[in-house]
Design a protein around this motif. Sequence first.
Motif, PDB file in Angstrom:
ATOM      1  N   GLN A 176       0.831  -1.205   0.000  1.00 48.88           N
ATOM      2  CA  GLN A 176       0.000   0.000   0.000  1.00 48.88           C
ATOM      3  C   GLN A 176       0.863   1.252   0.000  1.00 48.88           C
ATOM      4  OE1 GLN A 176      -2.176  -1.301   3.457  1.00 48.88           O
ATOM      5  NE2 GLN A 176      -4.086  -1.338   2.283  1.00 48.88           N
ATOM      6  N   LEU A 177       1.964   1.219   0.727  1.00 50.50           N
ATOM      7  CA  LEU A 177       2.862   2.365   0.781  1.00 50.50           C
ATOM      8  C   LEU A 177       3.498   2.626  -0.585  1.00 50.50           C
ATOM      9  CD1 LEU A 177       3.852   4.415   2.846  1.00 50.50           C
ATOM     10  CD2 LEU A 177       5.720   2.866   3.397  1.00 50.50           C
ATOM     11  N   ARG A 178       3.813   1.549  -1.310  1.00 47.18           N
ATOM     12  CA  ARG A 178       4.386   1.684  -2.655  1.00 47.18           C
ATOM     13  C   ARG A 178       3.439   2.423  -3.602  1.00 47.18           C
ATOM     14  NH1 ARG A 178       5.354  -3.822  -3.453  1.00 47.18           N
ATOM     15  NH2 ARG A 178       7.000  -4.061  -1.954  1.00 47.18           N
ATOM     16  N   LYS A 179       2.132   2.319  -3.351  1.00 43.73           N
ATOM     17  CA  LYS A 179       1.122   2.946  -4.208  1.00 43.73           C
ATOM     18  C   LYS A 179       0.695   4.329  -3.718  1.00 43.73           C
ATOM     19  CE  LYS A 179      -0.711  -1.562  -5.443  1.00 43.73           C
ATOM     20  NZ  LYS A 179      -1.815  -2.496  -5.284  1.00 43.73           N
ATOM     21  N   ALA A 180       1.281   4.810  -2.644  1.00 43.32           N
ATOM     22  CA  ALA A 180       0.896   6.103  -2.066  1.00 43.32           C
ATOM     23  C   ALA A 180       1.165   7.233  -3.059  1.00 43.32           C
ATOM     24  CB  ALA A 180       1.668   6.361  -0.784  1.00 43.32           C
ATOM     25  N   PRO A 181       0.152   8.035  -3.373  1.00 37.78           N
ATOM     26  CA  PRO A 181       0.340   9.104  -4.362  1.00 37.78           C
ATOM     27  C   PRO A 181       1.374  10.146  -3.938  1.00 37.78           C
ATOM     28  CG  PRO A 181      -1.831   9.261  -3.337  1.00 37.78           C
ATOM     29  CD  PRO A 181      -1.207   7.985  -2.853  1.00 37.78           C
ATOM     30  N   GLU A 182       1.493  10.391  -2.635  1.00 37.62           N
ATOM     31  CA  GLU A 182       2.447  11.397  -2.157  1.00 37.62           C
ATOM     32  C   GLU A 182       3.897  10.956  -2.332  1.00 37.62           C
ATOM     33  OE1 GLU A 182      -1.407  11.618  -0.017  1.00 37.62           O
ATOM     34  OE2 GLU A 182       0.085  10.023  -0.153  1.00 37.62           O
ATOM     35  N   LEU A 183       4.131   9.650  -2.461  1.00 36.90           N
ATOM     36  CA  LEU A 183       5.486   9.126  -2.623  1.00 36.90           C
ATOM     37  C   LEU A 183       5.821   8.764  -4.069  1.00 36.90           C
ATOM     38  CD1 LEU A 183       5.806   6.766   0.484  1.00 36.90           C
ATOM     39  CD2 LEU A 183       6.698   9.079   0.203  1.00 36.90           C
ATOM     40  N   ALA A 184       4.856   8.824  -4.962  1.00 36.78           N
ATOM     41  CA  ALA A 184       5.056   8.366  -6.344  1.00 36.78           C
ATOM     42  C   ALA A 184       6.233   9.071  -7.024  1.00 36.78           C
ATOM     43  CB  ALA A 184       3.782   8.545  -7.160  1.00 36.78           C
ATOM     44  N   GLY A 185       6.281  10.378  -6.947  1.00 35.86           N
ATOM     45  CA  GLY A 185       7.372  11.131  -7.582  1.00 35.86           C
ATOM     46  C   GLY A 185       8.714  10.817  -6.960  1.00 35.86           C
ATOM     47  N   PHE A 186       8.740  10.702  -5.647  1.00 34.67           N
ATOM     48  CA  PHE A 186       9.980  10.375  -4.953  1.00 34.67           C
ATOM     49  C   PHE A 186      10.481   8.996  -5.361  1.00 34.67           C
ATOM     50  CE2 PHE A 186      12.039   8.035  -1.572  1.00 34.67           C
ATOM     51  CZ  PHE A 186      13.186   8.791  -1.414  1.00 34.67           C
ATOM     52  N   ILE A 187       9.592   8.002  -5.370  1.00 38.34           N
ATOM     53  CA  ILE A 187       9.998   6.637  -5.716  1.00 38.34           C
ATOM     54  C   ILE A 187      10.527   6.592  -7.144  1.00 38.34           C
ATOM     55  CG2 ILE A 187       9.166   4.277  -6.087  1.00 38.34           C
ATOM     56  CD1 ILE A 187       7.272   4.743  -3.669  1.00 38.34           C
ATOM     57  N   LYS A 188       9.870   7.289  -8.046  1.00 39.18           N
ATOM     58  CA  LYS A 188      10.332   7.340  -9.444  1.00 39.18           C
ATOM     59  C   LYS A 188      11.738   7.938  -9.505  1.00 39.18           C
ATOM     60  CE  LYS A 188       8.965   9.082 -13.953  1.00 39.18           C
ATOM     61  NZ  LYS A 188       8.001   9.890 -14.704  1.00 39.18           N
ATOM     62  N   TRP A 189      11.972   8.999  -8.747  1.00 39.35           N
ATOM     63  CA  TRP A 189      13.288   9.649  -8.716  1.00 39.35           C
ATOM     64  C   TRP A 189      14.318   8.717  -8.084  1.00 39.35           C
ATOM     65  CZ3 TRP A 189      16.091  10.827  -4.279  1.00 39.35           C
ATOM     66  CH2 TRP A 189      17.241  11.570  -4.486  1.00 39.35           C
ATOM     67  N   ALA A 190      13.960   8.109  -6.951  1.00 40.52           N
ATOM     68  CA  ALA A 190      14.904   7.271  -6.208  1.00 40.52           C
ATOM     69  C   ALA A 190      15.378   6.075  -7.033  1.00 40.52           C
ATOM     70  CB  ALA A 190      14.270   6.788  -4.903  1.00 40.52           C
ATOM     71  N   ARG A 191      14.499   5.511  -7.842  1.00 37.96           N
ATOM     72  CA  ARG A 191      14.873   4.349  -8.658  1.00 37.96           C
ATOM     73  C   ARG A 191      16.018   4.651  -9.617  1.00 37.96           C
ATOM     74  NH1 ARG A 191       8.750   2.508  -9.573  1.00 37.96           N
ATOM     75  NH2 ARG A 191       8.655   1.068  -7.807  1.00 37.96           N
ATOM     76  N   LYS A 192      16.166   5.912  -9.986  1.00 41.34           N
ATOM     77  CA  LYS A 192      17.208   6.314 -10.938  1.00 41.34           C
ATOM     78  C   LYS A 192      18.536   6.646 -10.256  1.00 41.34           C
ATOM     79  CE  LYS A 192      13.697   8.590 -13.695  1.00 41.34           C
ATOM     80  NZ  LYS A 192      13.246   9.912 -14.149  1.00 41.34           N
ATOM     81  N   GLN A 193      18.542   6.717  -8.925  1.00 41.85           N
ATOM     82  CA  GLN A 193      19.731   7.130  -8.197  1.00 41.85           C
ATOM     83  C   GLN A 193      20.652   5.948  -7.917  1.00 41.85           C
ATOM     84  OE1 GLN A 193      20.019  10.459  -7.889  1.00 41.85           O
ATOM     85  NE2 GLN A 193      18.036  10.351  -8.937  1.00 41.85           N
ATOM     86  N   PRO A 194      21.969   6.201  -7.910  1.00 38.43           N
ATOM     87  CA  PRO A 194      22.886   5.123  -7.528  1.00 38.43           C
ATOM     88  C   PRO A 194      22.722   4.828  -6.033  1.00 38.43           C
ATOM     89  CG  PRO A 194      24.088   7.188  -7.794  1.00 38.43           C
ATOM     90  CD  PRO A 194      22.671   7.443  -8.238  1.00 38.43           C
ATOM     91  N   VAL A 195      22.994   3.601  -5.643  1.00 37.72           N
ATOM     92  CA  VAL A 195      22.826   3.232  -4.237  1.00 37.72           C
ATOM     93  C   VAL A 195      23.822   3.965  -3.336  1.00 37.72           C
ATOM     94  CG1 VAL A 195      21.809   0.997  -4.742  1.00 37.72           C
ATOM     95  CG2 VAL A 195      24.280   1.182  -4.432  1.00 37.72           C
ATOM     96  N   THR A 196      24.838   4.538  -3.911  1.00 35.72           N
ATOM     97  CA  THR A 196      25.835   5.270  -3.132  1.00 35.72           C
ATOM     98  C   THR A 196      25.375   6.681  -2.781  1.00 35.72           C
ATOM     99  OG1 THR A 196      26.891   5.941  -5.188  1.00 35.72           O
ATOM    100  CG2 THR A 196      27.785   3.990  -4.079  1.00 35.72           C
ATOM    101  N   ARG A 197      24.298   7.141  -3.384  1.00 31.93           N
ATOM    102  CA  ARG A 197      23.819   8.504  -3.127  1.00 31.93           C
ATOM    103  C   ARG A 197      23.238   8.594  -1.720  1.00 31.93           C
ATOM    104  NH1 ARG A 197      21.740  12.950  -6.711  1.00 31.93           N
ATOM    105  NH2 ARG A 197      20.791  14.352  -5.228  1.00 31.93           N
ATOM    106  N   LYS A 198      23.716   9.558  -0.988  1.00 28.71           N
ATOM    107  CA  LYS A 198      23.248   9.790   0.386  1.00 28.71           C
ATOM    108  C   LYS A 198      22.731  11.222   0.463  1.00 28.71           C
ATOM    109  CE  LYS A 198      25.114   5.922   1.946  1.00 28.71           C
ATOM    110  NZ  LYS A 198      24.503   4.772   1.416  1.00 28.71           N
ATOM    111  N   LYS A 199      21.459  11.388   0.276  1.00 31.53           N
ATOM    112  CA  LYS A 199      20.848  12.707   0.294  1.00 31.53           C
ATOM    113  C   LYS A 199      19.829  12.748   1.422  1.00 31.53           C
ATOM    114  CE  LYS A 199      18.261  15.891  -2.636  1.00 31.53           C
ATOM    115  NZ  LYS A 199      17.068  16.125  -1.857  1.00 31.53           N
ATOM    116  N   LYS A 200      19.940  13.740   2.264  1.00 35.42           N
ATOM    117  CA  LYS A 200      18.996  13.879   3.372  1.00 35.42           C
ATOM    118  C   LYS A 200      17.705  14.487   2.843  1.00 35.42           C
ATOM    119  CE  LYS A 200      18.627  15.596   7.988  1.00 35.42           C
ATOM    120  NZ  LYS A 200      18.985  14.813   9.117  1.00 35.42           N
TER     121      LYS A 200
END
Length: 99
Positions: free
Chosen positions: A67-91
């Motif tokens: 259900q959290l994966r489908k949350a509309p408030e997180l959709a843009g963030f999840i799309k962005w995060a998928r493109k980031q390298p795992v080494t990225r550490k952004k607060k």
Amino acid sequence: MDEPKPTPCGLCGRGFPPRDLTQHHCRPKEKGGTAEDVALICAQCHGMVHATYTNVTLAAVYPTIEQLRKAPELAGFIKWARKQPVTRKKKNKPRKRKL
């Protein structure tokens, strides 16, 4: 020494060494959550979840990782995060108002 096989984050799906994932209580312990209500997610996603939602909202509206994966408030963030390298550490910046 062999590196452990990457484990996908429960939200963004990026592969991390298991030691780099955090335990997210989908149903918060204070709201009756148990060990079965835990999902492994990366620190970046975990920070965004708690910057966006209160524990009351998580328990009532998003008690599972699916259900959290489908949350509309997180959709843009999840799309962005998928493109980031795992080494990225952004607060994550705190939200002006949690839901």
